[in-house]
Write an enzyme that holds these catalytic residues in place. Structure first.
Site: not given
Ligand code: FEO
Length: 397
Positions: A24, A78, A80, A82, A144, A163, A191, A224
């Site tokens: 993104h 989370h 999001e 991903d 976040h 994250d 990051y 991640h």
């Molecule tokens: Fe906020 Fe890795 O997604």
């Protein structure tokens, strides 16, 4: 595909995305991972899932250590996509007894996935029995996203941080001690700069409150990059440093050019900073990605921006990067602006508004050039660099 053992009770069952280059709007030159974790207690528990396309990879890793249908609990730290994209398919295949998320997680998962399954809300301090161990929850609002949450496997002393403490770094080596710092450090910094920086005050408060809770995890497992087992305090200390945004004698000059005039001006601004004793990076938007500019900004105290004029606007690449950097809310910046124009200096002068909107202290007048800069204008650019350098020196005293 195989799961990777982290402790006797915890396995990595995520996916490696070697090929992603744009996350993104963030350039991911080294790819990324979507980490999911399987807790093999008497009530097997899956913590987070992966991006939708990687569902088969996650399920095959799970199947390498347990029949997926034996998983009783899924936790979504989370929403999001991903990490939640594969959740509906995983729920359909696993049929878990319980699914847990935060209050905001319930709202955000609902608005993104339109799930046909029930989820239970947990909040900071809540604990669930996973059969032989306990998972407690710590909400990490705005780290976040509003729904972000940590899960802590108490006896194993593993903290799953979603994250937070991660990086976009595809690696076949799952642990910190297996990866070279010279390769990952920039990615960790990038990051933070691109994802966590706007929430730095929250980071500082959160680190303090986690310490007061007495949490001292043996392992930190983010969603991640790799898992911190040798020295989890390393990334925690880096976060404390990055969040503090302590002034440093460094500035960046970010600009684009049309026929070389703004480029020439940038070179003189850079020279002024250099002569003033400030470390400087010259970043042309012709050859720099916005997310790398953000990374360079993280430890900078000065930001000087330059643009030519196109159709009575600043150059598109500058509009892009300025919009992006504004959202990151870097603190304690001083700066200035410069640029060239043909017949309308207004857009160059409007860079002052950009500085103001980014809460940057403008330390010298904007330097403008009608078409090609003359010697006097180039000297003014050098003076601009020197003025910013002098101001930074005062700030770091
Ligand atoms: Fe906020 Fe890795 O997604």
């Amino acid at each position: 595909m195989q799961a990777v053992k982290i402790t006797d009770k915890v396995y990595w069952v995520g996916a490696i995305d070697w090929n992603i280059r744009d996350f993104h709007g963030y350039s991911t030159k080294r790819g990324t991972t979507y980490n999911a974790f399987l807790v093999l207690t008497d009530k097997p528990t899956l913590i987070d899932t992966v991006k939708k396309e990687f569902y088969p990879e996650m399920m095959s890793r799970i199947a390498s250590v347990i029949d997926p249908k034996k998983i009783e609990i899924i936790i979504s730290n989370h929403s999001e996509m991903d990490h939640s994209g594969a959740l509906p398919q995983a729920v359909a295949a696993i049929q878990p007894k319980e699914i847990y998320c935060s209050d905001m997680g319930l709202k955000d998962l609902t608005a993104q996935l339109y799930p046909d399954f029930e989820m239970k809300v947990v909040k900071t301090g809540d604990r669930i029995d996973v059969g032989g161990d306990t998972i407690s929850f710590v909400e990490a609002r705005m780290l976040h996203w509003p729904d972000s949450m940590f899960s802590y496997l108490e006896k194993e002393n593993v903290l799953f941080t979603n994250d937070v403490f991660g990086m976009h770094y595809a690696t076949s080596k799952l642990f910190d001690d297996e990866n070279e710092e010279r390769l990952w450090l920039y990615e960790a910094e990038k990051y933070y700069a691109n994802i966590v920086l706007p929430y730095s005050d929250i980071v500082l408060r959160f680190l303090d409150s986690v310490q007061k809770m007495g949490l001292s995890p043996k392992i930190i497992a983010p969603d991640h990059g790799f898992v911190w087992r040798k020295d989890p305090s390393k990334i925690v200390n880096l976060y404390a440093k990055w969040a503090a945004q302590a002034p440093k004698n460094k500035a960046i000059v970010v600009y684009d050019t049309m026929w070389g005039s703004t480029q020439k001006m940038a070179e003189y601004v850079v020279e002024g900073l250099r002569l003033g004793g400030t470390e400087v990076k010259q970043l042309s938007m012709h050859s720099s990605h916005r997310s790398d500019v953000a990374t360079e900004l993280l430890d900078s105290s000065g930001l000087i921006i330059g643009s030519p004029v196109l159709n009575s606007e600043i150059f598109p690449a500058m509009a892009d990067v300025l919009c992006y950097l504004k959202g990151l809310k870097k603190k304690y910046l001083v700066g200035g602006a410069f640029g060239s124009y043909g017949w309308n200096p207004g857009p160059v002068n409007s860079l002052a508004d950009c500085l103001k909107a980014m809460n940057i202290e403008q330390v010298a007048p904007i330097v403008t050039s009608k078409f090609v800069p003359d010697e006097k204008t180039l000297q003014a650019c050098k003076e601009l660099g020197l003025a910013v350098s002098k101001k930074i020196a005062e700030k770091i005293k």
